[in-house]
Design a protein around this motif. Structure first.
Motif, PDB file in Angstrom:
ATOM      1  N   TYR A   2       1.265  -1.289   0.062  1.00 47.62           N
ATOM      2  CA  TYR A   2       0.119  -0.112   0.086  1.00 47.62           C
ATOM      3  C   TYR A   2       0.483   1.484   0.213  1.00 47.62           C
ATOM      4  CZ  TYR A   2      -3.022  -3.221   1.904  1.00 47.62           C
ATOM      5  OH  TYR A   2      -4.728  -4.847   2.331  1.00 47.62           O
ATOM      6  N   PHE A   3       0.955   1.816  -0.510  1.00 43.76           N
ATOM      7  CA  PHE A   3       0.873   3.528  -0.777  1.00 43.76           C
ATOM      8  C   PHE A   3       0.741   4.943  -0.865  1.00 43.76           C
ATOM      9  CE2 PHE A   3       3.775   0.709  -3.133  1.00 43.76           C
ATOM     10  CZ  PHE A   3       4.886   0.760  -2.503  1.00 43.76           C
ATOM     11  N   PHE A   4       0.921   5.586  -0.327  1.00 46.38           N
ATOM     12  CA  PHE A   4      -0.051   7.146  -0.150  1.00 46.38           C
ATOM     13  C   PHE A   4       2.138   8.035  -0.310  1.00 46.38           C
ATOM     14  CE2 PHE A   4      -1.708   4.670   3.448  1.00 46.38           C
ATOM     15  CZ  PHE A   4      -2.428   4.588   3.770  1.00 46.38           C
ATOM     16  N   TYR A   5       0.558   9.135  -1.756  1.00 44.59           N
ATOM     17  CA  TYR A   5       2.101  10.274  -1.571  1.00 44.59           C
ATOM     18  C   TYR A   5       1.226  10.910  -1.796  1.00 44.59           C
ATOM     19  CZ  TYR A   5       0.236   8.496  -6.557  1.00 44.59           C
ATOM     20  OH  TYR A   5      -0.739   8.751  -7.611  1.00 44.59           O
ATOM     21  N   GLY A   6       1.960  12.500  -1.568  1.00 42.76           N
ATOM     22  CA  GLY A   6       1.337  13.497  -2.482  1.00 42.76           C
ATOM     23  C   GLY A   6       1.766  14.252  -3.429  1.00 42.76           C
ATOM     24  N   GLY A   7       0.174  14.769  -3.893  1.00 44.20           N
ATOM     25  CA  GLY A   7       0.497  15.947  -4.559  1.00 44.20           C
ATOM     26  C   GLY A   7       1.470  16.608  -4.826  1.00 44.20           C
ATOM     27  N   GLN A   8       1.435  17.557  -3.723  1.00 45.58           N
ATOM     28  CA  GLN A   8       1.820  18.096  -3.652  1.00 45.58           C
ATOM     29  C   GLN A   8       3.592  18.396  -3.342  1.00 45.58           C
ATOM     30  OE1 GLN A   8       0.909  21.881  -4.902  1.00 45.58           O
ATOM     31  NE2 GLN A   8      -1.140  20.533  -4.934  1.00 45.58           N
ATOM     32  N   ASP A   9       3.655  17.460  -3.566  1.00 42.58           N
ATOM     33  CA  ASP A   9       5.177  16.630  -2.757  1.00 42.58           C
ATOM     34  C   ASP A   9       6.516  17.362  -4.178  1.00 42.58           C
ATOM     35  OD1 ASP A   9       8.086  15.532  -2.243  1.00 42.58           O
ATOM     36  OD2 ASP A   9       7.084  13.877  -1.347  1.00 42.58           O
ATOM     37  N   THR A  10       7.487  18.393  -3.472  1.00 41.01           N
ATOM     38  CA  THR A  10       8.319  18.637  -4.496  1.00 41.01           C
ATOM     39  C   THR A  10       9.557  18.026  -3.942  1.00 41.01           C
ATOM     40  OG1 THR A  10       8.760  20.295  -2.990  1.00 41.01           O
ATOM     41  CG2 THR A  10       7.464  21.038  -4.798  1.00 41.01           C
ATOM     42  N   LEU A  11       9.402  17.346  -2.587  1.00 42.11           N
ATOM     43  CA  LEU A  11      10.867  16.669  -2.718  1.00 42.11           C
ATOM     44  C   LEU A  11      10.987  15.248  -3.538  1.00 42.11           C
ATOM     45  CD1 LEU A  11      13.391  16.504  -1.363  1.00 42.11           C
ATOM     46  CD2 LEU A  11      12.315  15.581   0.489  1.00 42.11           C
ATOM     47  N   ILE A  12      10.064  14.476  -3.672  1.00 43.83           N
ATOM     48  CA  ILE A  12       9.654  13.018  -4.599  1.00 43.83           C
ATOM     49  C   ILE A  12       8.815  13.496  -4.745  1.00 43.83           C
ATOM     50  CG2 ILE A  12       9.714   9.951  -4.442  1.00 43.83           C
ATOM     51  CD1 ILE A  12      12.180  11.397  -2.926  1.00 43.83           C
ATOM     52  N   ILE A  13       8.242  14.013  -6.196  1.00 45.02           N
ATOM     53  CA  ILE A  13       7.401  14.448  -7.136  1.00 45.02           C
ATOM     54  C   ILE A  13       6.591  12.979  -7.269  1.00 45.02           C
ATOM     55  CG2 ILE A  13       8.502  16.660  -7.990  1.00 45.02           C
ATOM     56  CD1 ILE A  13       9.128  14.291 -11.003  1.00 45.02           C
ATOM     57  N   PRO A  14       5.234  13.458  -7.423  1.00 48.10           N
ATOM     58  CA  PRO A  14       4.349  12.356  -7.427  1.00 48.10           C
ATOM     59  C   PRO A  14       4.295  11.864  -8.995  1.00 48.10           C
ATOM     60  CG  PRO A  14       3.268  14.831  -7.535  1.00 48.10           C
ATOM     61  CD  PRO A  14       4.578  15.003  -7.392  1.00 48.10           C
ATOM     62  N   LYS A  15       5.092  12.063 -10.441  1.00 48.68           N
ATOM     63  CA  LYS A  15       5.203  10.694 -11.080  1.00 48.68           C
ATOM     64  C   LYS A  15       6.612  10.107 -10.648  1.00 48.68           C
ATOM     65  CE  LYS A  15       3.531  14.534 -15.018  1.00 48.68           C
ATOM     66  NZ  LYS A  15       3.794  15.767 -15.979  1.00 48.68           N
ATOM     67  N   ALA A  16       6.935  10.255  -9.612  1.00 50.56           N
ATOM     68  CA  ALA A  16       8.216   9.800  -9.984  1.00 50.56           C
ATOM     69  C   ALA A  16       7.932   8.514  -9.361  1.00 50.56           C
ATOM     70  CB  ALA A  16       9.206  10.180  -8.867  1.00 50.56           C
ATOM     71  N   VAL A  17       6.931   8.550  -7.652  1.00 50.21           N
ATOM     72  CA  VAL A  17       6.091   7.733  -7.860  1.00 50.21           C
ATOM     73  C   VAL A  17       5.153   6.625  -8.373  1.00 50.21           C
ATOM     74  CG1 VAL A  17       4.669   7.159  -5.694  1.00 50.21           C
ATOM     75  CG2 VAL A  17       6.113   8.646  -5.081  1.00 50.21           C
ATOM     76  N   GLU A  18       4.209   7.423  -9.140  1.00 50.50           N
ATOM     77  CA  GLU A  18       4.059   7.061 -10.511  1.00 50.50           C
ATOM     78  C   GLU A  18       4.125   5.937 -11.194  1.00 50.50           C
ATOM     79  OE1 GLU A  18       1.690  10.214 -11.269  1.00 50.50           O
ATOM     80  OE2 GLU A  18      -0.102  10.588  -9.299  1.00 50.50           O
TER      81      GLU A  18
END
Length: 332
Positions: A273-289
């Motif tokens: 299970y993963f949680f990630y933030g749309g406003q995260d500029t340290l680990i950008i959403p596209k990297a997680v996706e």
């Protein structure tokens, strides 16, 4: 507080939060690992009403929280060699192993759940790929703001291999960050300090207010190796995460000209299970996706919280919502 010694000679501290009620037995074990320049305090800093560790205890779980080597809670002493000459590989493999082995021995538990934030979320993959027999130990994996490849944050730079060969990364980067952050914030005040925090971690004004930032800054940033930072930075633009890049010395260390890849998709057993933030500029959403789409096996669910930045999953005003969702996952 439990002090353990890793296979390569570092002392690390493992914290356990238990109920004050003598009639409440310790429940299912949950292992928590923190992010870069952080500590086990991540899970308790927001207090009994908001800290994830407290929520776990109230729900009957048994949380154990690792402090990675050299963070200041785990001691910065007692090591015979160059203390800061360690990378994220050493944390993910050696620190995690000694902690997991100790928890299994102390509790007699047959398994446990792994929860990690940022760098701590990545260490699960490093550990289980190095010791695949441990994959069966984790009945669930929950990762928040996963450090991954394909990242593009402007503070990450690709450093020259010559710096590595000159051992320029063998120092306490966390202490250097602490001195800079606190000198700046003490000079300009908490409001301008918060703007600097937003640049680093993402814009979520409703989650990290001045009062919470003051709490965070009581200790943050913690001590940490610069090699650790460089390793994460070296994943920029790559399709995969890899072991520490020693440049021309890779052949001597690994027997190959490039560092070995961590093949995340080899870990197929544990539900993730993963949680990630749309406003995260340290680990950008596209990297997680990208990781979720191409690298992760046995993915049960991914939660994108569009209003969240990097640290809101552990410190935010509405963090109890995340805690409640984690409790639902654990109970499922």
């Amino acid at each position: 507080m439990h002090t353990l010694t890793t296979a390569d000679g570092y002392d690390v501290v493992l914290d356990r939060l238990q109920s004050q009620d003598p009639n409440q037995p310790a429940g299912k074990v949950v292992f928590l690992n923190h992010g870069y320049v952080s500590s086990s305090n991540d899970w308790t800093l927001r207090g009994p009403n908001y800290g994830l560790a407290y929520a776990l205890v109230k729900a009957g779980y048994d949380p154990w929280m690792l402090n990675n080597r050299g963070n200041g809670i785990s001691p910065i002493e007692g090591y015979a060699g160059d203390f800061w000459d360690f990378s994220l590989d050493d944390i993910g493999i050696n620190d995690t192993k000694v902690a997991v082995d100790y928890i299994l021995d102390q509790t007699g538990a047959p398994d446990m759940t792994f929860i990690g934030h940022s760098q701590g979320a990545t260490t699960y993959f490093m550990f289980c790929l190095e010791y695949p027999e441990y994959e069966d130990i984790f009945d669930k994996y929950i990762g928040m703001a996963l450090c991954s490849a394909k990242n593009t944050h402007r503070i990450f730079i690709n450093s020259e291999n010559s710096l590595i060969q000159a051992n320029k990364f063998n120092f306490d980067f966390g202490k250097a960050m602490y001195d800079i952050v606190h000198a700046y914030c003490n000079t300009v005040g908490i409001t301008l300090c918060r703007y600097a925090y937003i640049v680093g971690f993402g814009y979520s004004p409703n989650e990290i207010n001045n009062a919470i930032l003051r709490q965070i800054l009581q200790h943050f940033p913690y001590d940490a190796s610069a090699k650790n930072f460089y390793q994460i930075a070296s994943w920029i633009g790559r399709d995969d995460i890899h072991k520490y890049d020693y440049g021309i010395n890779n052949m001597k260390v690994y027997g190959t000209s490039t560092p070995p890849i961590y093949n995340l998709n080899k870990l197929t057993k544990t539900p993730k299970y993963f949680f990630y933030g749309g406003q995260d500029t340290l680990i950008i959403p596209k990297a997680v996706e990208f990781a979720l789409k191409y690298k992760i096996e046995n993915l049960v669910k991914a939660y994108r919280i569009n209003t969240y930045a990097h640290n809101d999953f552990i410190f935010g005003v509405s963090v109890s919502n995340i805690n409640n969702e984690i409790l639902k996952i654990l109970a499922s």
